[in-house]
Design a protein around this motif. Structure first.
Motif, PDB file in Angstrom:
ATOM      1  N   ASP A 148      -8.438   8.982   8.221  1.00  0.00           N
ATOM      2  CA  ASP A 148      -7.372   8.679   7.258  1.00  0.00           C
ATOM      3  C   ASP A 148      -6.302   9.761   7.276  1.00  0.00           C
ATOM      4  OD1 ASP A 148      -8.164   6.241   6.339  1.00  0.00           O
ATOM      5  OD2 ASP A 148      -9.144   6.977   4.531  1.00  0.00           O
TER       6      ASP A 148
ATOM      7  N   LYS B 230      -4.128   9.350  10.376  1.00  0.00           N
ATOM      8  CA  LYS B 230      -3.194   8.227  10.261  1.00  0.00           C
ATOM      9  C   LYS B 230      -2.069   8.528   9.283  1.00  0.00           C
ATOM     10  CE  LYS B 230      -6.272   4.499  11.725  1.00  0.00           C
ATOM     11  NZ  LYS B 230      -6.881   3.187  11.381  1.00  0.00           N
ATOM     12  N   PHE B 231      -2.389   9.240   8.207  1.00  0.00           N
ATOM     13  CA  PHE B 231      -1.328   9.612   7.259  1.00  0.00           C
ATOM     14  C   PHE B 231      -0.338  10.556   7.930  1.00  0.00           C
ATOM     15  CE2 PHE B 231       0.444  12.593   4.172  1.00  0.00           C
ATOM     16  CZ  PHE B 231       1.099  11.714   3.320  1.00  0.00           C
TER      17      PHE B 231
ATOM     18  N   ASP C 229       0.338  10.909  11.045  1.00  0.00           N
ATOM     19  CA  ASP C 229       1.123  10.178  12.044  1.00  0.00           C
ATOM     20  C   ASP C 229       2.211   9.326  11.384  1.00  0.00           C
ATOM     21  OD1 ASP C 229      -0.375  11.264  14.079  1.00  0.00           O
ATOM     22  OD2 ASP C 229      -1.658   9.494  14.345  1.00  0.00           O
ATOM     23  N   SER C 230       1.903   8.793  10.205  1.00  0.00           N
ATOM     24  CA  SER C 230       2.863   7.894   9.547  1.00  0.00           C
ATOM     25  C   SER C 230       4.065   8.622   8.968  1.00  0.00           C
ATOM     26  CB  SER C 230       2.157   7.092   8.442  1.00  0.00           C
ATOM     27  OG  SER C 230       1.812   7.919   7.347  1.00  0.00           O
TER      28      SER C 230
ATOM     29  N   ARG D  84       0.097   3.156   0.332  1.00  0.00           N
ATOM     30  CA  ARG D  84      -0.855   2.263   1.002  1.00  0.00           C
ATOM     31  C   ARG D  84      -1.701   1.545  -0.044  1.00  0.00           C
ATOM     32  NH1 ARG D  84      -6.366   4.189   3.863  1.00  0.00           N
ATOM     33  NH2 ARG D  84      -6.607   4.914   1.722  1.00  0.00           N
TER      34      ARG D  84
ATOM     35  N   THR E  19     -11.013   1.978   9.170  1.00  0.00           N
ATOM     36  CA  THR E  19     -10.780   3.312   9.731  1.00  0.00           C
ATOM     37  C   THR E  19     -12.096   3.968  10.132  1.00  0.00           C
ATOM     38  OG1 THR E  19      -8.781   3.626   8.404  1.00  0.00           O
ATOM     39  CG2 THR E  19      -9.841   5.612   9.229  1.00  0.00           C
TER      40      THR E  19
ATOM     41  N   VAL F 159       4.905   3.739   5.423  1.00  0.00           N
ATOM     42  CA  VAL F 159       3.548   3.311   5.774  1.00  0.00           C
ATOM     43  C   VAL F 159       3.533   2.456   7.045  1.00  0.00           C
ATOM     44  CG1 VAL F 159       3.479   1.143   4.465  1.00  0.00           C
ATOM     45  CG2 VAL F 159       1.407   2.514   4.655  1.00  0.00           C
TER      46      VAL F 159
ATOM     47  N   TRP G 163       1.051   3.523   9.737  1.00  0.00           N
ATOM     48  CA  TRP G 163      -0.342   3.298   9.338  1.00  0.00           C
ATOM     49  C   TRP G 163      -0.690   1.814   9.432  1.00  0.00           C
ATOM     50  CZ3 TRP G 163      -2.638   6.844   5.062  1.00  0.00           C
ATOM     51  CH2 TRP G 163      -4.030   6.789   5.100  1.00  0.00           C
TER      52      TRP G 163
ATOM     53  N   ALA H 225      -4.359  -0.336   6.780  1.00  0.00           N
ATOM     54  CA  ALA H 225      -3.445  -0.154   5.649  1.00  0.00           C
ATOM     55  C   ALA H 225      -2.655  -1.427   5.419  1.00  0.00           C
ATOM     56  CB  ALA H 225      -2.493   1.013   5.904  1.00  0.00           C
TER      57      ALA H 225
END
Length: 398
Positions: free
Chosen positions: A62, A65-66, A68-69, A163, A306, A363, A366, A372
Motif C-alpha cells: 500500500d 502504491k501511494f 507511486d501515485s 482512495r 494488494t 489516485v 493507484w 483502489a
C-alpha cells in the motif's frame, strides 16, 4: 451453552474495538495560512522545496502504491510529501497529537477516529479555504456528508476522501472455484449452502483474520456492520454506531449470532477460531491461492487485492461476488470505507496537497495499479485495468 458463549465473546470483542476509538489529547491550534488558490500556486512552482508531512496506515505494498501515485504531483510542484506509515497507526497518531507534534495531514482509515479529534477542536475546517462548488461538483453529496463532522463550534468539513473501498465483497480463487463446480451464491441461503458444500467436500470454506497491530479487530467490526445492515433497519444501525443501541439489544445480539455461527462453527474457518485473532488481516486470504486452496471465501474490501500474490490475475486467479442480503426487507446494502484526509497544520503547501487529494488525478496511479477505487467524479472508467475493479466501482455506485 457453547453458542451463548460464542455470541457473548463476539459482543465483548466488538465492544473493546469500539472503545479503543475513544478521544485522545488535542494538539495546539494551527496558525492561519495566506488566502489564495494554493493548488494553482503549487503547479506554478511557487512552493518548490516545501515539505508536507503525512501519517497514516499505509505500509508494505500500500505504501509503495501511494508513493507511486503522488510522484507526478511531487515532480510537477517540487513539494515533497513525506508519508509515515505504521501498522500501529491508531496508537502512534495519538502519541503525536498528545505531544503537540501532529503531522501536517493525517490519513484516517476510520472516520470515527477522526471525529474524536474534531470534537476536541483539533482539525482544520477545510471549507474555510477550499472551493466548495468545485468540491461538490467532484464528489457525490454523501461523501461530503461523511466528511462533515460536529466540532465544538458547529459542523466543519473535517476531511476529504481519497482512495475508497467497497467492503461488501467476498473473494474466491476463481480458477479452482470453477474447476470444483461451485456456483456464485445470489442469496444468503445459497451462501450458507456453499459453505456446507465446501465442508462436505473436506475443505475449509472461510479465510478469516483480524490481527492488525494496535488496530486488531477492525475486520470483525466490518463483519458486524455488514450483518447489522442485513438484519435490522438503517435507523437501528445508526443508533448502534452512535452508541445509542446497546450491545445487549435484541438487534445487535441477532447480528452477533449470525456472525458467531459463521465464524465459530467447527470447520468453517481456516485454522479454527483460535487463529482468527492471531492471523494478520493481510495474510488471511493467502491460503486461497495454494494448490489446492486451503480456504475458499474471504470477505474484505477491494484493497485486499494488494495482499494477493503478485503474479495473480484478476478474473483469472481470483474474483468476487457481492455479500448477499439476509432479510429482503432491508434490501442489498453495500458497506463502504476508505481513506479520509484531514489537515492539522495550515500552510499554503499543506492546502495545496489537500486540494490535490480532492481530484481524481491524486489516485489515478493507484487505480491503474489495482486495489483502489476513486470517489472523484473526474476519474475515468478506463483507469480501471480489470473487470474486478470495475465491478467493485459499479457495486459502490449502484
Amino acid at each position: 451453552m457453547k453458542r451463548f458463549v460464542a455470541i457473548l465473546s463476539t459482543l465483548i470483542i466488538l465492544g473493546m474495538i469500539l472503545a479503543s476509538c475513544a478521544p485522545v489529547a488535542t494538539p495546539a491550534a494551527p496558525a492561519p495560512a495566506a488566502a489564495g488558490n494554493a493548488l494553482d500556486d503549487a503547479f506554478a512552482g511557487k512552493m518548490k522545496g516545501k515539505v508536507v508531512t503525512m501519517a497514516g496506515p499505509f505500509t508494505d505494498n500500500d505504501a509503495v502504491k501511494f508513493d507511486d501515485s503522488i510522484k507526478s504531483f511531487e515532480e510537477k510542484t517540487g513539494i515533497d510529501i513525506q508519508y509515515s506509515g505504521s501498522k500501529e497507526f491508531e496508537a502512534s497518531i495519538g502519541i503525536a497529537i498528545e505531544g503537540d507534534n501532529p503531522p501536517d495531514i493525517v490519513d484516517f482509515p476510520q472516520p470515527g477516529l477522526l471525529e474524536s479529534f474534531v470534537k476536541k477542536g483539533k482539525v482544520i475546517d477545510l471549507s474555510t479555504f477550499m472551493d466548495m462548488k468545485k468540491l461538490q461538483a467532484n464528489y457525490i453529496q454523501s461523501w461530503i456528508d461523511m466528511g462533515t463532522m460536529q466540532g465544538p463550534k458547529g459542523k466543519i468539513l473535517a476531511g476529504i476522501w481519497g482512495r475508497v473501498n467497497g467492503k461488501s465483497a467476498v473473494w474466491y480463487p476463481k480458477k479452482a472455484f470453477d474447476e470444483a463446480g461451485y456456483k456464485v451464491p445470489k442469496t444468503w441461503d445459497e451462501l450458507m449452502a456453499l459453505t456446507k458444500q465446501i465442508k462436505d467436500d473436506g475443505d475449509t470454506p472461510w479465510c478469516v483474520g483480524i490481527e492488525s497491530g494496535a488496530a486488531t479487530g477492525w475486520p470483525a467490526t466490518d463483519w458486524m456492520e455488514e450483518l447489522m445492515l442485513r438484519t435490522t433497519s438503517l435507523e437501528n444501525y445508526d443508533k448502534w454506531v452512535k452508541g445509542e443501541l446497546k450491545f445487549s439489544s435484541p438487534e445487535v445480539k441477532k447480528a452477533a449470532e449470525v456472525m458467531s455461527d459463521l465464524w465459530f462453527t467447527e470447520g468453517n474457518v481456516y485454522g479454527g477460531r483460535k487463529a482468527i485473532a492471531t492471523t494478520a488481516f493481510g495474510d488471511s486470504p493467502k491460503p486461497m491461492f495454494e494448490n489446492p486452496p486451503k480456504c475458499w471465501l474471504h470477505k474484505q474490501g477491494n484493497f485486499i487485492t494488494t495482499f494477493f500474490p503478485e503474479d495473480s490475475k484478476a478474473g483469472v486467479d481470483y474474483d468476487f461476488f457481492y455479500l448477499p442480503g439476509i432479510d429482503p426487507k432491508y434490501g442489498s446494502p453495500v458497506l463502504v470505507a476508505g481513506d479520509i484526509y484531514a489537515m492539522f497544520n495550515d500552510r499554503p503547501e499543506t492546502r495545496a496537497v489537500i486540494e490535490y487529494f480532492a481530484t481524481g488525478a491524486s489516485v489515478e496511479g493507484w487505480v491503474k495499479a489495482g486495489g483502489a477505487i476513486s470517489p472523484h467524479k473526474d476519474s475515468k472508467l478506463e483507469w480501471y485495468t480489470n473487470d474486478v475493479d470495475r465491478g467493485i466501482a459499479k457495486m459502490i455506485m449502484d
